[in-house]
Scaffold this motif. Structure first.
Motif, PDB file in Angstrom:
ATOM      1  N   SER A 149       0.818  -1.218   0.000  1.00 34.32           N
ATOM      2  CA  SER A 149       0.000   0.000   0.000  1.00 34.32           C
ATOM      3  C   SER A 149       0.848   1.264   0.000  1.00 34.32           C
ATOM      4  CB  SER A 149      -0.914   0.002   1.223  1.00 34.32           C
ATOM      5  OG  SER A 149      -0.143  -0.074   2.410  1.00 34.32           O
ATOM      6  N   GLY A 150       2.104   1.153  -0.452  1.00 34.45           N
ATOM      7  CA  GLY A 150       2.964   2.319  -0.531  1.00 34.45           C
ATOM      8  C   GLY A 150       3.932   2.372   0.632  1.00 34.45           C
ATOM      9  N   PRO A 151       4.909   3.252   0.582  1.00 33.89           N
ATOM     10  CA  PRO A 151       5.160   4.213  -0.496  1.00 33.89           C
ATOM     11  C   PRO A 151       5.694   3.531  -1.754  1.00 33.89           C
ATOM     12  CG  PRO A 151       6.979   4.237   1.026  1.00 33.89           C
ATOM     13  CD  PRO A 151       5.957   3.306   1.618  1.00 33.89           C
ATOM     14  N   GLY A 152       5.636   4.248  -2.858  1.00 39.14           N
ATOM     15  CA  GLY A 152       6.102   3.680  -4.108  1.00 39.14           C
ATOM     16  C   GLY A 152       6.867   4.684  -4.945  1.00 39.14           C
ATOM     17  N   GLY A 153       7.748   4.172  -5.779  1.00 39.94           N
ATOM     18  CA  GLY A 153       8.488   5.010  -6.711  1.00 39.94           C
ATOM     19  C   GLY A 153       8.494   4.378  -8.083  1.00 39.94           C
ATOM     20  N   TYR A 154       8.791   5.161  -9.079  1.00 39.96           N
ATOM     21  CA  TYR A 154       8.927   4.609 -10.424  1.00 39.96           C
ATOM     22  C   TYR A 154      10.205   5.157 -11.059  1.00 39.96           C
ATOM     23  CZ  TYR A 154       7.123   9.081 -12.246  1.00 39.96           C
ATOM     24  OH  TYR A 154       6.939  10.403 -12.537  1.00 39.96           O
ATOM     25  N   GLY A 155      10.734   4.382 -11.991  1.00 36.23           N
ATOM     26  CA  GLY A 155      11.916   4.790 -12.730  1.00 36.23           C
ATOM     27  C   GLY A 155      11.750   4.452 -14.193  1.00 36.23           C
ATOM     28  N   VAL A 156      12.171   5.358 -15.057  1.00 40.54           N
ATOM     29  CA  VAL A 156      12.007   5.189 -16.501  1.00 40.54           C
ATOM     30  C   VAL A 156      13.283   5.639 -17.199  1.00 40.54           C
ATOM     31  CG1 VAL A 156      10.614   5.766 -18.539  1.00 40.54           C
ATOM     32  CG2 VAL A 156       9.550   5.723 -16.261  1.00 40.54           C
ATOM     33  N   VAL A 157      13.707   4.879 -18.197  1.00 34.16           N
ATOM     34  CA  VAL A 157      14.799   5.281 -19.078  1.00 34.16           C
ATOM     35  C   VAL A 157      14.278   5.248 -20.502  1.00 34.16           C
ATOM     36  CG1 VAL A 157      17.100   4.739 -19.956  1.00 34.16           C
ATOM     37  CG2 VAL A 157      16.590   4.389 -17.538  1.00 34.16           C
ATOM     38  N   LEU A 158      14.374   6.365 -21.219  1.00 31.52           N
ATOM     39  CA  LEU A 158      13.997   6.440 -22.625  1.00 31.52           C
ATOM     40  C   LEU A 158      15.256   6.538 -23.461  1.00 31.52           C
ATOM     41  CD1 LEU A 158      11.921   8.620 -20.918  1.00 31.52           C
ATOM     42  CD2 LEU A 158      10.664   8.206 -23.038  1.00 31.52           C
ATOM     43  N   ARG A 159      15.292   5.813 -24.570  1.00 36.57           N
ATOM     44  CA  ARG A 159      16.455   5.814 -25.448  1.00 36.57           C
ATOM     45  C   ARG A 159      16.003   6.049 -26.890  1.00 36.57           C
ATOM     46  NH1 ARG A 159      19.398   0.784 -25.782  1.00 36.57           N
ATOM     47  NH2 ARG A 159      21.363   1.927 -25.868  1.00 36.57           N
ATOM     48  N   TYR A 160      16.730   6.922 -27.565  1.00 34.31           N
ATOM     49  CA  TYR A 160      16.461   7.167 -28.981  1.00 34.31           C
ATOM     50  C   TYR A 160      17.791   7.508 -29.635  1.00 34.31           C
ATOM     51  CZ  TYR A 160      14.674   9.152 -33.323  1.00 34.31           C
ATOM     52  OH  TYR A 160      14.436   9.416 -34.648  1.00 34.31           O
ATOM     53  N   GLY A 161      18.256   6.680 -30.544  1.00 35.63           N
ATOM     54  CA  GLY A 161      19.579   6.885 -31.121  1.00 35.63           C
ATOM     55  C   GLY A 161      20.624   6.839 -30.018  1.00 35.63           C
ATOM     56  N   GLU A 162      21.441   7.872 -29.935  1.00 37.20           N
ATOM     57  CA  GLU A 162      22.470   7.946 -28.899  1.00 37.20           C
ATOM     58  C   GLU A 162      22.015   8.747 -27.683  1.00 37.20           C
ATOM     59  OE1 GLU A 162      25.964   9.553 -30.656  1.00 37.20           O
ATOM     60  OE2 GLU A 162      26.288   7.863 -32.005  1.00 37.20           O
ATOM     61  N   HIS A 163      20.749   9.174 -27.672  1.00 37.14           N
ATOM     62  CA  HIS A 163      20.243  10.018 -26.600  1.00 37.14           C
ATOM     63  C   HIS A 163      19.499   9.193 -25.559  1.00 37.14           C
ATOM     64  CE1 HIS A 163      21.364  13.336 -29.138  1.00 37.14           C
ATOM     65  NE2 HIS A 163      20.550  12.917 -30.091  1.00 37.14           N
ATOM     66  N   GLU A 164      19.534   9.685 -24.325  1.00 33.19           N
ATOM     67  CA  GLU A 164      18.817   9.035 -23.241  1.00 33.19           C
ATOM     68  C   GLU A 164      18.164  10.085 -22.353  1.00 33.19           C
ATOM     69  OE1 GLU A 164      21.187   6.449 -20.897  1.00 33.19           O
ATOM     70  OE2 GLU A 164      21.516   5.000 -22.515  1.00 33.19           O
TER      71      GLU A 164
END
Length: 476
Positions: free
Chosen positions: A303-318
């Motif tokens: 029931s928490g607490p909670g966190g999220y993590g995201v990594v986006l990649r496009y070509g050589e960029h993040e």
């Protein structure tokens, strides 16, 4: 926000031994030991991704027999075992990894890595650089000061002057005085018998320096202690010399030579394949042309607490995203992570989304069609996390998405990275929430009652994601 250029100097020997002892029994199918190479490369990759230094170098020790300390004291580090054979065979591969990554490897004849690090740190801190020394070696605490700090990546701990004071009981510049009196068993520095670090710190604080302690030794309490200071005076001075880093290493290296450069990817990939590091190969392989890769992970209790993590990649960029919710199930955080990643896309895109949550991946690739058909996606209270599934369906209609499951906590570099981002966001969010609650609960506080309710922390963007050349995709 710190706008000073960032220089990271990595203690190569410290990293190598941590990698070697941290991972065991790893070898290629042909029997080549690779545990140290794998651990070193993985830790280095994590350092680059999390900190993104502007300038970087890895500094190595020369053989201890060749250093000036061994010349003035032959027993210096004589208690240390020879480099294990299965580690010695991996060091050339570590150097090849650095060469392929276009990261300078530095060393200086006659000096140790600590001396090279100290010299470069002081030189470039004086020029306005923000210098971070990556090491777990306590000896380097003596160089901490204006523009110079330490980072222990194993403990995820940064050290400044206050941390040095807590560790040694003296400011950074007096650490050699303490070690001169107390000695250092790891380096076989003798010090003065009967004086430990705590007593040494008390004496240095009282008298000001090792030299002053020796000068006023008759005022030191304890007959035996006074006798030892008298009979081991020369040994104490020698020990301080051995423990003191040098700032005058004649190393000709320009700042431009330390600037981060693009890795030689064909060489990197070829070497990783030779070493059979399939998981690390993923980290260096860019997405297919025109494809955005999104890696997402959520972290939380029932029931928490909670966190999220995201990594986006496009070509050589993040780009990295992370955020926090005070009260949320772990399943909701998994869905929210994917939502935040897709919301970062401002134009229709071809997306490959990766998650270790089968709940998310199977939900979007298999189950959602049945929910739509049965009306459960729209009928209130017929589907858990209905609001988030509706958001995901709406976002998926804007893009061409394939949903991919990856095994969690199995060495996948991006999954581990997202997991770390999520847990860090949860920890930071709870600290901020608890601080707000403490402030609101203080006598005389004018905080309104609703402010006592934990509120989500806004997502944190840790790095910029540039547009590609034609400007069609802008993730920001």
């Amino acid at each position: 926000m710190n706008l000073s250029p960032q220089l990271y100097l990595l203690d190569g020997s410290s990293y190598i031994y941590r990698a070697y002892y941290g991972i065991r029994d790893l070898a290629t199918s042909g029997g080549l030991p690779t545990n140290a190479v794998f651990g070193f490369t993985k830790m280095l990759l994590g350092l680059l991704q999390e900190n993104r230094p502007d300038y970087l170098a890895v500094v190595f020790d020369r053989p201890r027999e060749e250093t000036f300390r061994r010349e003035i004291y032959p027993e210096y580090k004589a208690n240390r075992d020879a480099v294990p054979e299965d580690l010695a065979s991996q060091i050339p591969y570590i150097r090849r990894i650095l060469e392929a990554l276009n990261i300078p490897a530095l060393e200086a004849p006659g000096f140790e890595a600590d001396d090279v690090i100290a010299t470069l740190s002081r030189r470039y801190a004086a020029e306005g650089m923000e210098v971070t020394v990556v090491t777990g070696d306590k000896d380097l605490m003596q160089i901490v000061g204006d523009g110079i700090g330490l980072l222990d990546t194993m403990k995820d701990k940064r050290s400044g002057p206050r941390d040095v004071l807590e560790r040694f009981g003296v400011p950074p510049e007096r650490v050699p005085d303490v070690l001169g009196l107390a000695g250092d068993t790891s380096d076989n520095i003798p010090g003065v018998p009967g004086i430990g670090e705590k007593t040494a710190a008390e004496l240095v604080n009282r008298f000001g320096s090792l030299e002053r302690v020796l000068e006023w030794k008759n005022l030191v309490s304890g007959k035996k202690r006074r006798e030892n200071l008298q009979s081991h005076e020369d040994q104490a001075r020698l020990s301080k010399t051995l423990a003191t880093v040098r700032y005058d290493v004649p190393l000709e290296v320009s700042l431009a030579a330390l600037r981060r450069r693009t890795p030689n990817l064909p060489e990197v990939i070829s070497l990783l394949r030779e070493l059979e590091f399939g998981a690390l190969e993923i980290a260096f392989t860019p997405p297919a042309p025109g494809v955005v890769e999104i890696y997402s992970d959520g972290s939380g209790r029932a029931s928490g607490p909670g966190g999220y993590g995201v990594v986006l990649r496009y070509g050589e960029h993040e780009k990295e995203l992370s955020g926090f919710e005070a009260a949320s199930t772990s399943q909701r955080m998994e869905l929210l992570a994917a939502i935040r990643g897709l919301e970062a896309l401002t134009n229709p895109s071809t997306v490959r989304l990766f998650s270790d949550s089968q709940y998310l991946v199977r939900g979007m690739s298999e189950w959602i069609h049945g929910w739509i058909r049965d009306g459960r996606l729209e009928t209130p209270d017929t589907l858990a996390n209905q609001d988030l599934w509706q958001q995901l369906l709406a976002l998926s209609g804007e893009h061409e998405i394939t949903w991919n499951w990856v095994r969690g906590h199995a060495g996948h570099p991006f999954n581990e990275r997202c997991d770390k981002l999520a847990k860090r966001a949860a920890d930071e969010g709870m600290r901020e929430t608890e601080e707000r609650l403490r402030k609101a609960d203080r006598p005389g506080s004018t905080a309104k009652e609703e402010k006592l309710i934990p509120s989500p922390v806004a997502p944190r963007e840790d790095s910029e994601f540039d547009a590609d050349e034609d400007g069609q995709l802008r993730l920001c």
